[in-house]
Design a protein around this motif. Structure first.
Motif, PDB file in Angstrom:
ATOM      1  N   MET A 166     -20.159  43.544 -59.002  1.00 31.00           N
ATOM      2  CA  MET A 166     -18.970  43.677 -58.162  1.00 31.00           C
ATOM      3  C   MET A 166     -18.098  42.420 -58.186  1.00 31.00           C
ATOM      4  O   MET A 166     -16.998  42.419 -57.644  1.00 31.00           O
ATOM      5  N   ASP A 167     -18.563  41.351 -58.820  1.00 25.17           N
ATOM      6  CA  ASP A 167     -17.840  40.085 -58.774  1.00 25.17           C
ATOM      7  C   ASP A 167     -16.673  40.051 -59.750  1.00 25.17           C
ATOM      8  O   ASP A 167     -16.671  40.729 -60.789  1.00 25.17           O
ATOM      9  N   ARG A 168     -15.695  39.240 -59.379  1.00 24.78           N
ATOM     10  CA  ARG A 168     -14.566  38.958 -60.255  1.00 24.78           C
ATOM     11  C   ARG A 168     -14.769  37.566 -60.845  1.00 24.78           C
ATOM     12  O   ARG A 168     -14.927  36.596 -60.102  1.00 24.78           O
ATOM     13  N   ALA A 226      -4.352  32.809 -57.076  1.00 24.47           N
ATOM     14  CA  ALA A 226      -5.026  32.070 -56.004  1.00 24.47           C
ATOM     15  C   ALA A 226      -5.896  33.018 -55.178  1.00 24.47           C
ATOM     16  O   ALA A 226      -5.488  34.141 -54.854  1.00 24.47           O
ATOM     17  N   GLY A 227      -7.108  32.580 -54.870  1.00 23.27           N
ATOM     18  CA  GLY A 227      -8.017  33.369 -54.055  1.00 23.27           C
ATOM     19  C   GLY A 227      -8.600  34.587 -54.737  1.00 23.27           C
ATOM     20  O   GLY A 227      -9.001  35.537 -54.056  1.00 23.27           O
ATOM     21  N   SER A 228      -8.709  34.567 -56.063  1.00 25.56           N
ATOM     22  CA  SER A 228      -9.060  35.790 -56.798  1.00 25.56           C
ATOM     23  C   SER A 228     -10.517  35.888 -57.263  1.00 25.56           C
ATOM     24  O   SER A 228     -11.030  36.999 -57.428  1.00 25.56           O
ATOM     25  N   ALA A 247      -8.316  26.438 -56.058  1.00 24.13           N
ATOM     26  CA  ALA A 247      -7.497  27.350 -55.259  1.00 24.13           C
ATOM     27  C   ALA A 247      -7.644  28.797 -55.727  1.00 24.13           C
ATOM     28  O   ALA A 247      -7.476  29.732 -54.937  1.00 24.13           O
ATOM     29  N   ALA A 248      -7.957  28.995 -57.004  1.00 18.71           N
ATOM     30  CA  ALA A 248      -8.098  30.353 -57.540  1.00 18.71           C
ATOM     31  C   ALA A 248      -9.407  31.020 -57.129  1.00 18.71           C
ATOM     32  O   ALA A 248      -9.591  32.219 -57.356  1.00 18.71           O
ATOM     33  N   LEU A 249     -10.305  30.263 -56.511  1.00 16.58           N
ATOM     34  CA  LEU A 249     -11.578  30.829 -56.067  1.00 16.58           C
ATOM     35  C   LEU A 249     -11.426  31.594 -54.763  1.00 16.58           C
ATOM     36  O   LEU A 249     -10.645  31.226 -53.884  1.00 16.58           O
ATOM     37  N   ARG A 250     -12.222  32.645 -54.631  1.00 18.60           N
ATOM     38  CA  ARG A 250     -12.384  33.311 -53.348  1.00 18.60           C
ATOM     39  C   ARG A 250     -13.220  32.414 -52.419  1.00 18.60           C
ATOM     40  O   ARG A 250     -13.886  31.486 -52.880  1.00 18.60           O
ATOM     41  N   PRO A 251     -13.244  32.704 -51.114  1.00 23.55           N
ATOM     42  CA  PRO A 251     -14.185  32.009 -50.245  1.00 23.55           C
ATOM     43  C   PRO A 251     -15.616  32.153 -50.776  1.00 23.55           C
ATOM     44  O   PRO A 251     -16.020  33.230 -51.220  1.00 23.55           O
ATOM     45  N   GLN A 252     -16.357  31.053 -50.755  1.00 20.50           N
ATOM     46  CA  GLN A 252     -17.725  30.943 -51.274  1.00 20.50           C
ATOM     47  C   GLN A 252     -17.776  31.048 -52.798  1.00 20.50           C
ATOM     48  O   GLN A 252     -18.853  31.194 -53.381  1.00 20.50           O
ATOM     49  N   GLY A 253     -16.643  30.925 -53.452  1.00 20.10           N
ATOM     50  CA  GLY A 253     -16.615  30.965 -54.911  1.00 20.10           C
ATOM     51  C   GLY A 253     -17.061  29.648 -55.521  1.00 20.10           C
ATOM     52  O   GLY A 253     -17.124  28.602 -54.850  1.00 20.10           O
ATOM     53  N   THR A 254     -17.342  29.696 -56.827  1.00 19.69           N
ATOM     54  CA  THR A 254     -17.860  28.534 -57.545  1.00 19.69           C
ATOM     55  C   THR A 254     -17.064  28.288 -58.815  1.00 19.69           C
ATOM     56  O   THR A 254     -16.823  29.216 -59.593  1.00 19.69           O
ATOM     57  N   LEU A 255     -16.679  27.043 -59.008  1.00 18.83           N
ATOM     58  CA  LEU A 255     -16.139  26.584 -60.288  1.00 18.83           C
ATOM     59  C   LEU A 255     -17.306  25.982 -61.049  1.00 18.83           C
ATOM     60  O   LEU A 255     -17.872  24.965 -60.641  1.00 18.83           O
ATOM     61  N   HIS A 256     -17.695  26.616 -62.141  1.00 17.23           N
ATOM     62  CA  HIS A 256     -18.895  26.213 -62.872  1.00 17.23           C
ATOM     63  C   HIS A 256     -18.507  25.695 -64.256  1.00 17.23           C
ATOM     64  O   HIS A 256     -17.795  26.373 -65.003  1.00 17.23           O
ATOM     65  N   VAL A 264     -14.252  15.946 -63.328  1.00 15.02           N
ATOM     66  CA  VAL A 264     -13.673  17.002 -62.510  1.00 15.02           C
ATOM     67  C   VAL A 264     -13.423  16.418 -61.133  1.00 15.02           C
ATOM     68  O   VAL A 264     -14.256  15.682 -60.595  1.00 15.02           O
ATOM     69  N   GLU A 265     -12.265  16.729 -60.556  1.00 18.44           N
ATOM     70  CA  GLU A 265     -11.898  16.169 -59.263  1.00 18.44           C
ATOM     71  C   GLU A 265     -11.340  17.269 -58.360  1.00 18.44           C
ATOM     72  O   GLU A 265     -10.646  18.179 -58.819  1.00 18.44           O
ATOM     73  N   SER A 266     -11.655  17.146 -57.070  1.00 14.18           N
ATOM     74  CA  SER A 266     -11.108  18.059 -56.084  1.00 14.18           C
ATOM     75  C   SER A 266     -11.135  17.360 -54.734  1.00 14.18           C
ATOM     76  O   SER A 266     -12.038  16.564 -54.441  1.00 14.18           O
ATOM     77  N   SER A 267     -10.162  17.672 -53.896  1.00 16.47           N
ATOM     78  CA  SER A 267     -10.250  17.197 -52.525  1.00 16.47           C
ATOM     79  C   SER A 267     -11.411  17.915 -51.837  1.00 16.47           C
ATOM     80  O   SER A 267     -11.665  19.101 -52.095  1.00 16.47           O
ATOM     81  N   VAL A 268     -12.120  17.209 -51.004  1.00 19.54           N
ATOM     82  CA  VAL A 268     -13.255  17.801 -50.304  1.00 19.54           C
ATOM     83  C   VAL A 268     -12.776  18.896 -49.343  1.00 19.54           C
ATOM     84  O   VAL A 268     -13.432  19.925 -49.176  1.00 19.54           O
ATOM     85  N   PHE A 269     -11.616  18.685 -48.718  1.00 17.48           N
ATOM     86  CA  PHE A 269     -11.113  19.670 -47.771  1.00 17.48           C
ATOM     87  C   PHE A 269     -10.897  21.023 -48.446  1.00 17.48           C
ATOM     88  O   PHE A 269     -11.166  22.076 -47.852  1.00 17.48           O
ATOM     89  N   ALA A 270     -10.417  21.016 -49.707  1.00 22.96           N
ATOM     90  CA  ALA A 270     -10.192  22.278 -50.431  1.00 22.96           C
ATOM     91  C   ALA A 270     -11.493  23.040 -50.624  1.00 22.96           C
ATOM     92  O   ALA A 270     -11.501  24.276 -50.671  1.00 22.96           O
ATOM     93  N   LEU A 271     -12.599  22.310 -50.722  1.00 26.86           N
ATOM     94  CA  LEU A 271     -13.904  22.956 -50.858  1.00 26.86           C
ATOM     95  C   LEU A 271     -14.440  23.423 -49.508  1.00 26.86           C
ATOM     96  O   LEU A 271     -14.947  24.534 -49.371  1.00 26.86           O
ATOM     97  N   ILE A 272     -14.325  22.546 -48.513  1.00 22.26           N
ATOM     98  CA  ILE A 272     -14.846  22.878 -47.184  1.00 22.26           C
ATOM     99  C   ILE A 272     -14.154  24.104 -46.602  1.00 22.26           C
ATOM    100  O   ILE A 272     -14.801  25.003 -46.035  1.00 22.26           O
TER     101      ILE A 272
END
Length: 336
Positions: A166-168, A226-228, A247-256, A264-272
């Protein structure tokens, strides 16, 4: 045991055929007569000592398909003459916590097939029997080699991230790794999107299993998704606009990550905010690799390959470095 192998004496040297000798076969080891061996960018990195861990002379080659020619006295699950594949790893300690937990690929004392050992651009290669994966009927020897490095590298995250039908899922890059990931994910039952900087590859991506295509050079297309995605699998070795991918991740999504991008860099707030995560993985364990091979046989999945004779090994290395072929080069052993 004596056999012939292609070896180089320095980072600048060419590979040349020479006699090679191994000591006595260990009780848990097998020798494999090589039929085919894929050529991987990691072979280039080891040959050129890019990672500063190469010992010379070196015999590269770690995407091996062949037949068991000899087995140690403790090997009960393989038979002489049986078709097997061998990838990046040829051994593990068997007693550490990862090994005991079935994650032998994470063993701190694992043995690389071409790290301090002679690899598969040879008549024969030796490995611990655990890492010689039986090939079922329906898996073509000619194309199977890249499954044991690139294939398992992209299959392992599907299992480790508990991906469901069922995942995208989005795959970044549709080259040597990505073109296998698209096939796996499509047959896994996911809704699959290919990200590429080359719009002319859209038809190819769809043929491989992508349902959607995003031109990742176009910021507007990135913004629209975004959010897909439950999982974004990055197979490229370059830095990206990581904030847009998070930003393109759904909630609880993973960039692997399986491509060795410098960082690889990301703001922590974007993850939280969306309970999102960034992860990475190497090749898989023998158990997961065996599952991948069975899955490939069931769904007729195979890497796209160009076959060359092993006697043209230096030309093949040049082609990989200079021409950057879209998929995988496989060398056919032609010693006789």
């Amino acid at each position: 045991m004596k056999y012939q192998a292609y070896a180089a004496d320095s980072a600048e040297g060419k590979l040349s055929i020479r006699d090679w000798e191994l000591g006595e076969l260990g009780p848990n080891e097998v020798d494999i007569d090589v039929d085919y061996c894929g050529l991987c960018h990691s072979d280039v990195s080891m040959l050129k000592n890019h990672w500063e861990m190469t010992g010379y002379p070196i015999v590269p080659g770690h995407e091996v398909v062949g037949r068991v020619s000899a087995k140690g006295e403790s090997v009960a699950h393989l038979e002489v003459g049986q078709r097997v594949g061998l990838g990046w790893l040829a051994g593990s300690c068997g007693t550490c916590q990862p090994c005991l937990g079935g994650h032998q690929n994470l063993c701190a004392d694992s043995k690389g097939t071409i790290v301090g050992r002679a690899g598969g651009f040879a008549e024969s290669v030796r490995a611990e029997a655990l890492w010689a994966i039986p090939l079922p009927d329906g898996v073509d020897s000619e194309a199977a080699g890249p499954l044991f490095c690139g294939g398992i590298t992209v299959f392992n995250p599907i299992v480790q991230n508990n991906i469901s039908p069922m995942d995208r899922v989005a795959v970044v890059g549709i080259g040597g790794l990505g073109h296998m990931a698209l096939q796996f994910l499509n047959k896994w039952g996911c809704e699959v999107t290919a990200f590429s900087t080359s719009p002319d590859k859209e038809d190819q991506a769809r043929e491989l299993g992508a349902h959607h295509f995003v031109n990742s050079r176009d910021d507007s297309q990135l913004d629209k998704v975004a959010g897909s995605y439950d999982l974004i699998l990055s197979t490229v070795n370059v830095e990206l606009d990581w904030e847009k991918y998070v930003a393109a991740l759904r909630p609880q999504g993973t960039l692997h990550l399986v491509g060795a991008a410098p960082k690889v860099e990301s703001s922590v707030f974007a993850l939280i905010q969306g309970q999102k995560s960034i992860s990475a993985s190497p090749v898989g364990s023998p158990g997961i690799t065996a599952r991948m091979v069975e899955f490939s046989a069931r769904h007729h999945i195979a890497p796209k390959v160009e076959v060359m004779p092993m006697s043209e090994i230096n030309e093949a290395f040049d082609k990989l470095e200079k021409d950057k072929p879209a998929h995988r080069i496989v060398l056919k052993a032609d010693f006789n």
